[in-house]
Scaffold this motif. Structure first.
Motif, PDB file in Angstrom:
ATOM      1  N   MET A 192      42.773 -33.810  16.855  1.00  0.00           N
ATOM      2  CA  MET A 192      43.965 -33.670  17.703  1.00  0.00           C
ATOM      3  C   MET A 192      43.846 -32.549  18.717  1.00  0.00           C
ATOM      4  O   MET A 192      44.704 -32.395  19.580  1.00  0.00           O
ATOM      5  N   ASN A 193      42.775 -31.764  18.621  1.00  0.00           N
ATOM      6  CA  ASN A 193      42.558 -30.717  19.608  1.00  0.00           C
ATOM      7  C   ASN A 193      41.464 -31.083  20.603  1.00  0.00           C
ATOM      8  O   ASN A 193      40.952 -30.210  21.312  1.00  0.00           O
ATOM      9  N   LEU A 198      41.237 -33.686  10.980  1.00  0.00           N
ATOM     10  CA  LEU A 198      42.310 -34.190  11.848  1.00  0.00           C
ATOM     11  C   LEU A 198      42.772 -33.127  12.847  1.00  0.00           C
ATOM     12  O   LEU A 198      43.165 -33.455  13.963  1.00  0.00           O
ATOM     13  N   GLU A 199      42.699 -31.872  12.462  1.00  0.00           N
ATOM     14  CA  GLU A 199      42.991 -30.792  13.418  1.00  0.00           C
ATOM     15  C   GLU A 199      41.986 -30.837  14.568  1.00  0.00           C
ATOM     16  O   GLU A 199      42.359 -30.722  15.738  1.00  0.00           O
ATOM     17  N   ALA A 200      40.721 -30.996  14.219  1.00  0.00           N
ATOM     18  CA  ALA A 200      39.689 -31.096  15.265  1.00  0.00           C
ATOM     19  C   ALA A 200      39.974 -32.302  16.151  1.00  0.00           C
ATOM     20  O   ALA A 200      39.915 -32.227  17.388  1.00  0.00           O
ATOM     21  N   ILE A 247      36.097 -25.581  18.196  1.00  0.00           N
ATOM     22  CA  ILE A 247      36.846 -26.779  18.610  1.00  0.00           C
ATOM     23  C   ILE A 247      38.316 -26.436  18.859  1.00  0.00           C
ATOM     24  O   ILE A 247      38.906 -26.867  19.854  1.00  0.00           O
ATOM     25  N   LEU A 248      38.900 -25.625  17.974  1.00  0.00           N
ATOM     26  CA  LEU A 248      40.341 -25.346  18.074  1.00  0.00           C
ATOM     27  C   LEU A 248      40.688 -24.379  19.201  1.00  0.00           C
ATOM     28  O   LEU A 248      41.816 -24.390  19.694  1.00  0.00           O
ATOM     29  N   ASN A 296      47.442 -24.930  18.585  1.00  0.00           N
ATOM     30  CA  ASN A 296      47.047 -25.957  17.634  1.00  0.00           C
ATOM     31  C   ASN A 296      47.894 -27.203  17.875  1.00  0.00           C
ATOM     32  O   ASN A 296      49.095 -27.205  17.653  1.00  0.00           O
ATOM     33  N   ARG A 297      47.240 -28.251  18.360  1.00  0.00           N
ATOM     34  CA  ARG A 297      47.950 -29.482  18.706  1.00  0.00           C
ATOM     35  C   ARG A 297      48.040 -30.466  17.538  1.00  0.00           C
ATOM     36  O   ARG A 297      48.278 -31.657  17.740  1.00  0.00           O
ATOM     37  N   PHE A 298      47.796 -29.979  16.326  1.00  0.00           N
ATOM     38  CA  PHE A 298      47.936 -30.819  15.139  1.00  0.00           C
ATOM     39  C   PHE A 298      49.384 -31.295  15.004  1.00  0.00           C
ATOM     40  O   PHE A 298      50.320 -30.505  15.119  1.00  0.00           O
TER      41      PHE A 298
END
Lengths: 168, 168
Positions: free
Chosen positions: A34-35, A30-32, B7-8, B156-158
């Motif tokens: 949302m980024n 989910l971090e991936a 990715i991040l 980090n857009r989480f």
């Protein structure tokens, strides 16, 4: 495996072991998601984790290509908020996010498959009713995820004839 | 850097050094692009490499957000073939491919920025005329690429509130 090898070795995986996915892996995926980039950095996306067996088993009733969900331990719905932006931009942003989910899952040793929802009316209606989505939420894609129970060889789909230089 | 960190840590990069991109890097980026998933594995995509200064400099005339192209050594147009599938599926497939291009570029130490084309009528018309695209080819996105001349911190857009479980 280096970064490009992860991209090149990802395949659609439709057979899964019964093992559950660790919470830390779900968080990383989910971090991936949302980024991913999004238009004007609007990030219109929402994610519904589906790991309830009764709910998973109802999806193939209205989405005929989703029968792998009978075996998958989980799926993620990627949806977008129509109060943030319009349908086409939601589809584009959520598709970049969906690709990040597929790649992140593969990099963690999981198998995944992209199941299209938007713009199929029956699939959209089915998933909206099943998950009780608000009217303003547009479902775009569903990703089945699990530990792979099939191996698929790497295929390089590079084709020189798809490349053009400074014009057609 | 591990896969998820790539990715991040990817950000939109809009300032570039003048250095050219090695051919081997361009090939790797296009391999990543063509190994994105696509609906029914139809792969409707085509890619136009734009590295001619005169052509790059004409794009900001009809795409006001693309002024970084005055400095970028190259850009890639991602377009789709309407004889293969319809516009919305081209937009979805080409968006997954565009994300692979951004990630591949970043993993190679390059900076890139996604410039939307579809469904903006002026941008589509401008790019079709400039690159002499056939009527059946739908331009979706343009990616500016170069060696970064700006550093951007990882964000980090989480967001936990984007996650839902088994329903809304």
């Amino acid at each position: 495996m280096n970064f490009l090898d992860v991209i090149l070795s990802r395949r659609s995986i439709r057979k899964y072991k019964k093992d559950k996915i660790p919470e830390t892996h779900i968080k990383s995926i989910l971090e991936a998601a949302m980024n991913a980039p999004s238009r004007k950095n609007e990030r219109p996306w929402h994610f519904v984790i589906i790991n309830n067996r009764k709910i998973l088993d109802k999806i193939p009733l209205f989405h005929l290509n989703s029968r792998m969900l009978y075996e998958a331990p989980m799926a993620i719905l990627v949806a977008g908020d129509l109060t943030v932006t319009r349908d086409i931009f939601i589809a584009i942003d959520c598709s970049a996010s969906t690709e990040n989910i597929l790649l992140a899952a593969h990099s963690l040793g999981l198998g995944a498959c992209w199941l299209g929802i938007y713009p199929d009316e029956d699939r959209m209606k089915g998933i909206k009713e099943l998950l009780n989505l608000p009217e303003s939420v547009l479902p775009i894609s569903l990703i089945s995820i699990g530990y792979p129970d099939e191996g698929k060889p790497q295929i390089n789909r590079f084709e020189q004839n798809r490349i053009h230089y400074n014009g057609w």
